[in-house]
Design a protein around this motif. Sequence first.
Motif, PDB file in Angstrom:
ATOM      1  N   ARG A  68       0.833  -1.347  -0.042  1.00  0.00           N
ATOM      2  CA  ARG A  68       0.027   0.234   0.051  1.00  0.00           C
ATOM      3  C   ARG A  68       0.857   1.216  -0.093  1.00  0.00           C
ATOM      4  NH1 ARG A  68       0.008   2.181   5.382  1.00  0.00           N
ATOM      5  NH2 ARG A  68       0.616   0.869   6.833  1.00  0.00           N
ATOM      6  N   LYS A  69       0.344   2.290  -0.498  1.00  0.00           N
ATOM      7  CA  LYS A  69       0.975   3.565  -0.283  1.00  0.00           C
ATOM      8  C   LYS A  69       0.876   4.048   1.173  1.00  0.00           C
ATOM      9  CE  LYS A  69       1.005   6.893  -3.358  1.00  0.00           C
ATOM     10  NZ  LYS A  69       0.448   8.002  -4.438  1.00  0.00           N
ATOM     11  N   SER A  70       2.032   4.548   1.865  1.00  0.00           N
ATOM     12  CA  SER A  70       1.942   4.763   2.833  1.00  0.00           C
ATOM     13  C   SER A  70       1.137   6.432   3.117  1.00  0.00           C
ATOM     14  CB  SER A  70       3.318   5.336   3.607  1.00  0.00           C
ATOM     15  OG  SER A  70       3.591   5.759   4.594  1.00  0.00           O
ATOM     16  N   THR A  71       0.208   6.455   4.193  1.00  0.00           N
ATOM     17  CA  THR A  71      -0.382   7.657   4.493  1.00  0.00           C
ATOM     18  C   THR A  71       0.376   8.733   5.371  1.00  0.00           C
ATOM     19  OG1 THR A  71      -1.419   6.650   6.631  1.00  0.00           O
ATOM     20  CG2 THR A  71      -2.736   6.368   4.180  1.00  0.00           C
ATOM     21  N   THR A  72       1.367   8.193   5.936  1.00  0.00           N
ATOM     22  CA  THR A  72       2.336   8.942   6.946  1.00  0.00           C
ATOM     23  C   THR A  72       3.673   9.308   6.100  1.00  0.00           C
ATOM     24  OG1 THR A  72       3.134   7.062   8.061  1.00  0.00           O
ATOM     25  CG2 THR A  72       1.205   8.327   8.998  1.00  0.00           C
ATOM     26  N   ASN A  73       3.996   8.702   5.326  1.00  0.00           N
ATOM     27  CA  ASN A  73       5.477   8.871   4.384  1.00  0.00           C
ATOM     28  C   ASN A  73       4.994   9.145   2.956  1.00  0.00           C
ATOM     29  OD1 ASN A  73       7.109   8.666   6.679  1.00  0.00           O
ATOM     30  ND2 ASN A  73       6.635   6.554   6.675  1.00  0.00           N
ATOM     31  N   PRO A  74       4.819  10.369   2.656  1.00  0.00           N
ATOM     32  CA  PRO A  74       4.269  10.538   1.218  1.00  0.00           C
ATOM     33  C   PRO A  74       5.288   9.993   0.196  1.00  0.00           C
ATOM     34  CG  PRO A  74       3.781  12.369   2.534  1.00  0.00           C
ATOM     35  CD  PRO A  74       4.618  11.563   3.438  1.00  0.00           C
ATOM     36  N   GLY A  75       5.069   9.197  -0.736  1.00  0.00           N
ATOM     37  CA  GLY A  75       5.903   8.815  -1.840  1.00  0.00           C
ATOM     38  C   GLY A  75       6.351   7.380  -1.388  1.00  0.00           C
ATOM     39  N   SER A  76       5.846   6.977  -0.296  1.00  0.00           N
ATOM     40  CA  SER A  76       6.578   5.664   0.063  1.00  0.00           C
ATOM     41  C   SER A  76       5.586   4.570   0.001  1.00  0.00           C
ATOM     42  CB  SER A  76       6.879   5.714   1.676  1.00  0.00           C
ATOM     43  OG  SER A  76       7.980   6.553   1.825  1.00  0.00           O
ATOM     44  N   TYR A  77       6.046   3.435   0.129  1.00  0.00           N
ATOM     45  CA  TYR A  77       5.223   2.131   0.200  1.00  0.00           C
ATOM     46  C   TYR A  77       5.411   1.352   1.315  1.00  0.00           C
ATOM     47  CZ  TYR A  77       4.118   3.617  -4.614  1.00  0.00           C
ATOM     48  OH  TYR A  77       3.807   4.351  -5.831  1.00  0.00           O
ATOM     49  N   VAL A  78       4.305   0.443   1.602  1.00  0.00           N
ATOM     50  CA  VAL A  78       4.545  -0.369   2.871  1.00  0.00           C
ATOM     51  C   VAL A  78       4.099  -1.776   2.511  1.00  0.00           C
ATOM     52  CG1 VAL A  78       3.624  -0.584   5.248  1.00  0.00           C
ATOM     53  CG2 VAL A  78       3.982   1.560   4.270  1.00  0.00           C
ATOM     54  N   LEU A  79       4.688  -2.818   2.863  1.00  0.00           N
ATOM     55  CA  LEU A  79       4.392  -4.240   2.904  1.00  0.00           C
ATOM     56  C   LEU A  79       3.670  -4.458   4.225  1.00  0.00           C
ATOM     57  CD1 LEU A  79       4.232  -6.894   1.497  1.00  0.00           C
ATOM     58  CD2 LEU A  79       6.621  -7.236   2.574  1.00  0.00           C
ATOM     59  N   THR A  80       2.390  -4.771   4.039  1.00  0.00           N
ATOM     60  CA  THR A  80       1.676  -5.088   5.080  1.00  0.00           C
ATOM     61  C   THR A  80       1.216  -6.732   5.252  1.00  0.00           C
ATOM     62  OG1 THR A  80       0.813  -2.779   5.365  1.00  0.00           O
ATOM     63  CG2 THR A  80      -0.435  -4.661   6.638  1.00  0.00           C
ATOM     64  N   GLY A  81       1.474  -7.522   6.304  1.00  0.00           N
ATOM     65  CA  GLY A  81       1.190  -8.764   6.183  1.00  0.00           C
ATOM     66  C   GLY A  81       0.769  -9.205   7.584  1.00  0.00           C
ATOM     67  N   LEU A  82       0.285 -10.503   7.521  1.00  0.00           N
ATOM     68  CA  LEU A  82      -0.368 -11.177   8.714  1.00  0.00           C
ATOM     69  C   LEU A  82       0.764 -12.378   9.222  1.00  0.00           C
ATOM     70  CD1 LEU A  82      -2.396 -10.612  10.752  1.00  0.00           C
ATOM     71  CD2 LEU A  82      -3.800 -12.321   9.585  1.00  0.00           C
ATOM     72  N   HIS A  83       1.254 -12.242  10.195  1.00  0.00           N
ATOM     73  CA  HIS A  83       2.513 -13.139  10.578  1.00  0.00           C
ATOM     74  C   HIS A  83       2.084 -13.865  11.990  1.00  0.00           C
ATOM     75  CE1 HIS A  83       6.229 -15.509  10.731  1.00  0.00           C
ATOM     76  NE2 HIS A  83       6.531 -14.705  11.839  1.00  0.00           N
ATOM     77  N   ASN A  84       1.834 -14.935  12.160  1.00  0.00           N
ATOM     78  CA  ASN A  84       1.469 -15.417  13.626  1.00  0.00           C
ATOM     79  C   ASN A  84       0.547 -14.711  14.338  1.00  0.00           C
ATOM     80  OD1 ASN A  84       3.448 -17.392  13.352  1.00  0.00           O
ATOM     81  ND2 ASN A  84       5.126 -16.190  14.454  1.00  0.00           N
ATOM     82  N   GLY A  85      -0.752 -14.432  13.409  1.00  0.00           N
ATOM     83  CA  GLY A  85      -1.734 -13.633  14.058  1.00  0.00           C
ATOM     84  C   GLY A  85      -1.604 -12.349  14.432  1.00  0.00           C
ATOM     85  N   GLN A  86      -0.412 -11.757  14.028  1.00  0.00           N
ATOM     86  CA  GLN A  86      -0.293 -10.098  14.261  1.00  0.00           C
ATOM     87  C   GLN A  86       0.231  -9.716  12.938  1.00  0.00           C
ATOM     88  OE1 GLN A  86       2.835  -9.715  17.065  1.00  0.00           O
ATOM     89  NE2 GLN A  86       2.388  -7.535  17.264  1.00  0.00           N
ATOM     90  N   ALA A  87      -0.432  -8.486  12.496  1.00  0.00           N
ATOM     91  CA  ALA A  87      -0.184  -7.561  11.509  1.00  0.00           C
ATOM     92  C   ALA A  87       1.321  -6.942  11.625  1.00  0.00           C
ATOM     93  CB  ALA A  87      -1.169  -6.475  11.239  1.00  0.00           C
ATOM     94  N   LYS A  88       2.050  -7.029  10.577  1.00  0.00           N
ATOM     95  CA  LYS A  88       3.103  -6.227  10.459  1.00  0.00           C
ATOM     96  C   LYS A  88       3.165  -5.302   9.299  1.00  0.00           C
ATOM     97  CE  LYS A  88       5.390  -9.432  13.379  1.00  0.00           C
ATOM     98  NZ  LYS A  88       5.894  -9.081  14.341  1.00  0.00           N
ATOM     99  N   HIS A  89       3.929  -4.243   9.456  1.00  0.00           N
ATOM    100  CA  HIS A  89       4.047  -3.247   8.401  1.00  0.00           C
ATOM    101  C   HIS A  89       5.348  -3.061   8.252  1.00  0.00           C
ATOM    102  CE1 HIS A  89      -0.155  -2.440   8.827  1.00  0.00           C
ATOM    103  NE2 HIS A  89       0.093  -2.684  10.454  1.00  0.00           N
ATOM    104  N   LEU A  90       6.041  -3.071   7.051  1.00  0.00           N
ATOM    105  CA  LEU A  90       7.334  -2.717   6.829  1.00  0.00           C
ATOM    106  C   LEU A  90       7.523  -1.757   5.665  1.00  0.00           C
ATOM    107  CD1 LEU A  90       8.212  -6.801   6.551  1.00  0.00           C
ATOM    108  CD2 LEU A  90       8.929  -5.049   8.336  1.00  0.00           C
ATOM    109  N   LEU A  91       8.118  -0.602   5.944  1.00  0.00           N
ATOM    110  CA  LEU A  91       8.454   0.337   5.019  1.00  0.00           C
ATOM    111  C   LEU A  91       9.308  -0.071   4.016  1.00  0.00           C
ATOM    112  CD1 LEU A  91       7.647   3.204   4.378  1.00  0.00           C
ATOM    113  CD2 LEU A  91       9.782   3.987   5.676  1.00  0.00           C
ATOM    114  N   LEU A  92       8.982   0.028   2.561  1.00  0.00           N
ATOM    115  CA  LEU A  92       9.901  -0.415   1.642  1.00  0.00           C
ATOM    116  C   LEU A  92      10.628   0.636   1.128  1.00  0.00           C
ATOM    117  CD1 LEU A  92       7.105  -2.417  -0.453  1.00  0.00           C
ATOM    118  CD2 LEU A  92       8.783  -3.453   1.057  1.00  0.00           C
ATOM    119  N   VAL A  93      12.099   0.345   1.051  1.00  0.00           N
ATOM    120  CA  VAL A  93      13.220   1.021   0.704  1.00  0.00           C
ATOM    121  C   VAL A  93      13.813   0.836  -0.388  1.00  0.00           C
ATOM    122  CG1 VAL A  93      13.288   2.264   2.875  1.00  0.00           C
ATOM    123  CG2 VAL A  93      14.690   0.424   2.464  1.00  0.00           C
ATOM    124  N   ASP A  94      14.469   1.612  -1.019  1.00  0.00           N
ATOM    125  CA  ASP A  94      15.422   0.801  -2.043  1.00  0.00           C
ATOM    126  C   ASP A  94      16.832   0.761  -1.793  1.00  0.00           C
ATOM    127  OD1 ASP A  94      16.887   3.324  -2.427  1.00  0.00           O
ATOM    128  OD2 ASP A  94      15.854   4.156  -3.935  1.00  0.00           O
TER     129      ASP A  94
END
Length: 98
Positions: A68-94
């Motif tokens: 998804r596009k980040s709502t707090t870091n304009p121009g950035s993307y976030v990988l959001t996934g469900l791992h062991n029942g918990q949501a994780k949000h990873l900012l994607l960087v080049d």
Amino acid sequence: PFEDALKNQTTWPFLNKATSIECTSPLLSRAADWTIIEELSTQPWYQGELSRKEAEQLLKKCGDFLVRKSTTNPGSYVLTGLHNGQAKHLLLVDPEGT
């Protein structure tokens, strides 16, 4: 699944350095950005601009993920996934850290 993305951390072919245009022209830069956005929008895992909460509500079972596009870091993307029942949000960087 999301766990594999965490382990492998591979880049997607359309987000690598080869697709960026190295020039100072703002028109060409915007054209490159549009191409990436257009390619992203065709992917089933891309959800556009979503908040963390909205993204988490879309994840139903372990291994589900989205980008998804980040709502707090304009121009950035976030990988959001469900791992062991918990949501994780990873900012994607080049590789150059932007």
